[in-house]
Design a protein around this motif. Sequence first.
Motif, PDB file in Angstrom:
ATOM      1  N   THR A  56       0.788  -1.195   0.035  1.00 43.35           N
ATOM      2  CA  THR A  56       0.072   0.090  -0.069  1.00 43.35           C
ATOM      3  C   THR A  56       0.878   1.236   0.073  1.00 43.35           C
ATOM      4  O   THR A  56       2.053   1.232   0.320  1.00 43.35           O
ATOM      5  CB  THR A  56      -0.953  -0.037   1.365  1.00 43.35           C
ATOM      6  OG1 THR A  56       0.012   0.160   2.346  1.00 43.35           O
ATOM      7  CG2 THR A  56      -1.740  -1.058   1.412  1.00 43.35           C
ATOM      8  N   GLU A  57       0.303   2.323  -0.103  1.00 41.44           N
ATOM      9  CA  GLU A  57       0.933   3.720  -0.502  1.00 41.44           C
ATOM     10  C   GLU A  57       1.714   3.832   1.075  1.00 41.44           C
ATOM     11  O   GLU A  57       2.838   4.348   1.113  1.00 41.44           O
ATOM     12  CB  GLU A  57      -0.139   4.762  -0.583  1.00 41.44           C
ATOM     13  CG  GLU A  57       0.661   6.162  -0.722  1.00 41.44           C
ATOM     14  CD  GLU A  57      -0.246   7.102  -1.216  1.00 41.44           C
ATOM     15  OE1 GLU A  57      -0.636   8.024  -0.123  1.00 41.44           O
ATOM     16  OE2 GLU A  57      -0.932   7.025  -2.208  1.00 41.44           O
ATOM     17  N   GLU A  58       0.849   3.426   2.221  1.00 40.29           N
ATOM     18  CA  GLU A  58       1.473   4.021   3.433  1.00 40.29           C
ATOM     19  C   GLU A  58       2.716   3.095   3.701  1.00 40.29           C
ATOM     20  O   GLU A  58       3.570   3.330   4.299  1.00 40.29           O
ATOM     21  CB  GLU A  58       0.392   3.639   4.574  1.00 40.29           C
ATOM     22  CG  GLU A  58      -0.665   4.830   4.570  1.00 40.29           C
ATOM     23  CD  GLU A  58      -1.765   4.531   3.428  1.00 40.29           C
ATOM     24  OE1 GLU A  58      -1.860   3.359   2.922  1.00 40.29           O
ATOM     25  OE2 GLU A  58      -2.604   5.451   3.164  1.00 40.29           O
ATOM     26  N   GLN A  59       2.639   1.598   3.447  1.00 39.51           N
ATOM     27  CA  GLN A  59       3.725   0.777   3.457  1.00 39.51           C
ATOM     28  C   GLN A  59       4.656   1.013   2.867  1.00 39.51           C
ATOM     29  O   GLN A  59       6.159   1.133   3.305  1.00 39.51           O
ATOM     30  CB  GLN A  59       3.082  -0.699   3.266  1.00 39.51           C
ATOM     31  CG  GLN A  59       2.068  -1.290   4.017  1.00 39.51           C
ATOM     32  CD  GLN A  59       1.550  -2.709   3.528  1.00 39.51           C
ATOM     33  OE1 GLN A  59       1.621  -2.588   2.436  1.00 39.51           O
ATOM     34  NE2 GLN A  59       1.622  -3.621   4.559  1.00 39.51           N
ATOM     35  N   ILE A  60       4.642   1.539   1.645  1.00 41.61           N
ATOM     36  CA  ILE A  60       5.896   2.007   0.733  1.00 41.61           C
ATOM     37  C   ILE A  60       6.721   3.137   1.252  1.00 41.61           C
ATOM     38  O   ILE A  60       7.693   3.199   1.327  1.00 41.61           O
ATOM     39  CB  ILE A  60       5.351   2.085  -0.607  1.00 41.61           C
ATOM     40  CG1 ILE A  60       5.048   0.981  -1.384  1.00 41.61           C
ATOM     41  CG2 ILE A  60       6.529   3.087  -1.458  1.00 41.61           C
ATOM     42  CD1 ILE A  60       4.340   1.182  -2.623  1.00 41.61           C
ATOM     43  N   LEU A  61       5.807   4.332   1.702  1.00 42.59           N
ATOM     44  CA  LEU A  61       6.289   5.492   2.215  1.00 42.59           C
ATOM     45  C   LEU A  61       6.862   5.213   3.570  1.00 42.59           C
ATOM     46  O   LEU A  61       8.182   5.599   3.682  1.00 42.59           O
ATOM     47  CB  LEU A  61       5.117   6.307   2.613  1.00 42.59           C
ATOM     48  CG  LEU A  61       4.796   7.418   1.325  1.00 42.59           C
ATOM     49  CD1 LEU A  61       3.490   8.234   1.833  1.00 42.59           C
ATOM     50  CD2 LEU A  61       5.995   8.100   1.097  1.00 42.59           C
ATOM     51  N   GLU A  62       6.439   4.303   4.342  1.00 45.88           N
ATOM     52  CA  GLU A  62       7.178   3.793   5.602  1.00 45.88           C
ATOM     53  C   GLU A  62       8.344   3.111   5.242  1.00 45.88           C
ATOM     54  O   GLU A  62       9.709   3.526   6.034  1.00 45.88           O
ATOM     55  CB  GLU A  62       6.400   2.995   6.289  1.00 45.88           C
ATOM     56  CG  GLU A  62       6.906   2.568   7.636  1.00 45.88           C
ATOM     57  CD  GLU A  62       6.146   1.545   8.520  1.00 45.88           C
ATOM     58  OE1 GLU A  62       6.570   1.198   9.745  1.00 45.88           O
ATOM     59  OE2 GLU A  62       4.862   1.072   8.150  1.00 45.88           O
ATOM     60  N   ARG A  63       8.530   2.474   4.325  1.00 51.80           N
ATOM     61  CA  ARG A  63       9.712   1.857   3.868  1.00 51.80           C
ATOM     62  C   ARG A  63      10.964   2.713   3.311  1.00 51.80           C
ATOM     63  O   ARG A  63      12.044   2.860   3.915  1.00 51.80           O
ATOM     64  CB  ARG A  63       9.788   0.692   3.029  1.00 51.80           C
ATOM     65  CG  ARG A  63       8.664  -0.522   3.726  1.00 51.80           C
ATOM     66  CD  ARG A  63       8.984  -1.733   3.005  1.00 51.80           C
ATOM     67  NE  ARG A  63       8.219  -2.734   3.286  1.00 51.80           N
ATOM     68  CZ  ARG A  63       8.381  -4.149   3.053  1.00 51.80           C
ATOM     69  NH1 ARG A  63       9.157  -4.383   1.820  1.00 51.80           N
ATOM     70  NH2 ARG A  63       7.614  -5.200   3.560  1.00 51.80           N
ATOM     71  N   VAL A  64      10.634   3.517   2.269  1.00 54.21           N
ATOM     72  CA  VAL A  64      11.406   4.213   1.774  1.00 54.21           C
ATOM     73  C   VAL A  64      12.068   5.585   2.574  1.00 54.21           C
ATOM     74  O   VAL A  64      12.931   5.987   2.477  1.00 54.21           O
ATOM     75  CB  VAL A  64      11.097   4.884   0.279  1.00 54.21           C
ATOM     76  CG1 VAL A  64      10.562   3.502  -0.604  1.00 54.21           C
ATOM     77  CG2 VAL A  64       9.875   5.691   0.382  1.00 54.21           C
ATOM     78  N   SER A  65      11.206   5.902   3.575  1.00 54.79           N
ATOM     79  CA  SER A  65      11.289   7.032   4.389  1.00 54.79           C
ATOM     80  C   SER A  65      12.331   6.675   5.741  1.00 54.79           C
ATOM     81  O   SER A  65      12.705   7.628   6.212  1.00 54.79           O
ATOM     82  CB  SER A  65      10.101   7.627   4.855  1.00 54.79           C
ATOM     83  OG  SER A  65       9.331   8.200   3.688  1.00 54.79           O
ATOM     84  N   GLY A  66      12.317   5.239   5.716  1.00 53.18           N
ATOM     85  CA  GLY A  66      13.099   4.902   7.003  1.00 53.18           C
ATOM     86  C   GLY A  66      14.399   4.134   6.318  1.00 53.18           C
ATOM     87  O   GLY A  66      15.177   4.827   5.510  1.00 53.18           O
ATOM     88  N   ASP A  67      15.216   3.414   7.198  1.00 53.83           N
ATOM     89  CA  ASP A  67      16.209   2.653   7.078  1.00 53.83           C
ATOM     90  C   ASP A  67      16.065   1.530   6.014  1.00 53.83           C
ATOM     91  O   ASP A  67      16.363   0.358   6.220  1.00 53.83           O
ATOM     92  CB  ASP A  67      16.906   2.218   8.476  1.00 53.83           C
ATOM     93  CG  ASP A  67      16.988   3.351   9.367  1.00 53.83           C
ATOM     94  OD1 ASP A  67      17.389   4.395   8.904  1.00 53.83           O
ATOM     95  OD2 ASP A  67      16.807   2.853  10.509  1.00 53.83           O
TER      96      ASP A  67
END
Length: 504
Positions: free
Chosen positions: A348-359
């Motif tokens: 999902t959009e939220e999952q992708i944002l969380e991944r690429v915005s973190g480590d």
Amino acid sequence: MNGINFEDRTIALIGNEFHCRRFYIQFHTLLNIRYFFYIKKGKWFSAAETFFKENTKVKCMFIDEKVIKKENLLLILCNEHPFRSFYDTALFNMGNEWGRDYIDFLYVIQYYRQKYSFSLEEKNIWIFGAGNNGKRFYEKYKDIYHISGFVSNYSEEKECKGLPVIRPHSLSGDENSYVVICSEQDAVMARQLSETGLCGDRDYGFESTLPKKLFIATGTCQIVVTANALYRNDDFRAHYDLCVFMDSMYNVCSDADNRRLKEYGSYCDTVFFNVVNTGSSEQRNYQYLVDDFYQNADKLFMPFYYFRGQLMQATGEENRYTVRRPFSYHLWLRGDEEVNRLVENGLTEEQILERVSGDYWTEEEIRNNFQKEMKKIEIWDRVSSFPLRPFIEENYKSLMIFSDGTHFCRQLAFYLANKIAVHLRIKPICNTGILDELVSETKSIMPVYPCVRQALGLKMADKYRFYNEEKKECEELEFKDFIKRYMQYVTQIRSIYEESGTLF
């Protein structure tokens, strides 16, 4: 090649009306010019049409293929080189071939430069016209050419800019002088010079037709953006005419430009071109062309560089979600490989944002990738006239060196342009305002992932420039907004493929 015979042909001029007028004034005693053709009326049309209609030797008319064939005319295209494509297309559609049915006025200038073994730097330059135009020319070129003085028809004028002012007849028989006409009374002045025994091009001309050295740049966007940065250098423009030929998998050289590339070879002083390098996705090689047609030119070369030290997510080859639009940008030419994969895996959009915005990557992975990419640059530098590694090492923390993995940032193009200038023994650009203009022209930049920024100690801003195709302007986007927009783009393209049954 053996060159193009134009001195024995009946000539028709076509192109920019202002350039046609001045080309005629300078070369009509050398060439049999009988027609002025126009395809459309432009800014200078009225003045040019009046000039040619008053000349009983030249017929002014819309282009007529029947006349061209009946009289076996050779057309000379009087246009600055960057604006040649419109006429190339129009003339091609009429069945005309470059080198056989038409040539460029620059080709004629280069022909006579070679014929007369011409070097402006070795001439005494006289400016015909002591008015505002003449003074502007003096200020522009006073530190480049040896300007001896001014020429004027007004007997009361004795001095201008601290230099002597002489009469036209005083130049008779002076083989070491060259006169630059800087006045709207160009036709009258040219006639006066001819009456003293001077010859157009060999002895006099205009600023736009000075017989300067020829610099050819051919290859991918990296060559083109560097050459265009070099053209911002006033000292370079004073010594060189520049011809740029874009040639890549997305912008293939036209037939006319391929012919130009070969024919201009014998006149070229410096050629700047791509060479093939192992590991690059770009396989265009100009070495054979240069070896065969540019034997006397100073050869500057560069491989096609690719660098993912800062943009680990940039696609290595063509982005599978690239959209090609006629006469427009190729959207997302270098896409986000990681977002592509995550969308395809159904996140999902939220999952992708969380991944690429973190480590997303570990510090060790990031540093190892950076060193690997620097090693590639070092290897490619071995087949480059101007190595990039020193610039990258010095600037990677403060600049986005490659905006998407393949396209140079304007600062790098500026750096290379100055390296070329030093090689050519001309002054490098020191005006930072020009660099600011180049930077403002940047259309789009991919964002660096936060983890990469932190691991490499990058000091670039958090916002990124995105070229909005619909608005035709650049927008400043936050990292998350940029990722959201790219995800939406990929999702839309995939839905089209799924609906059409062409999903790869």
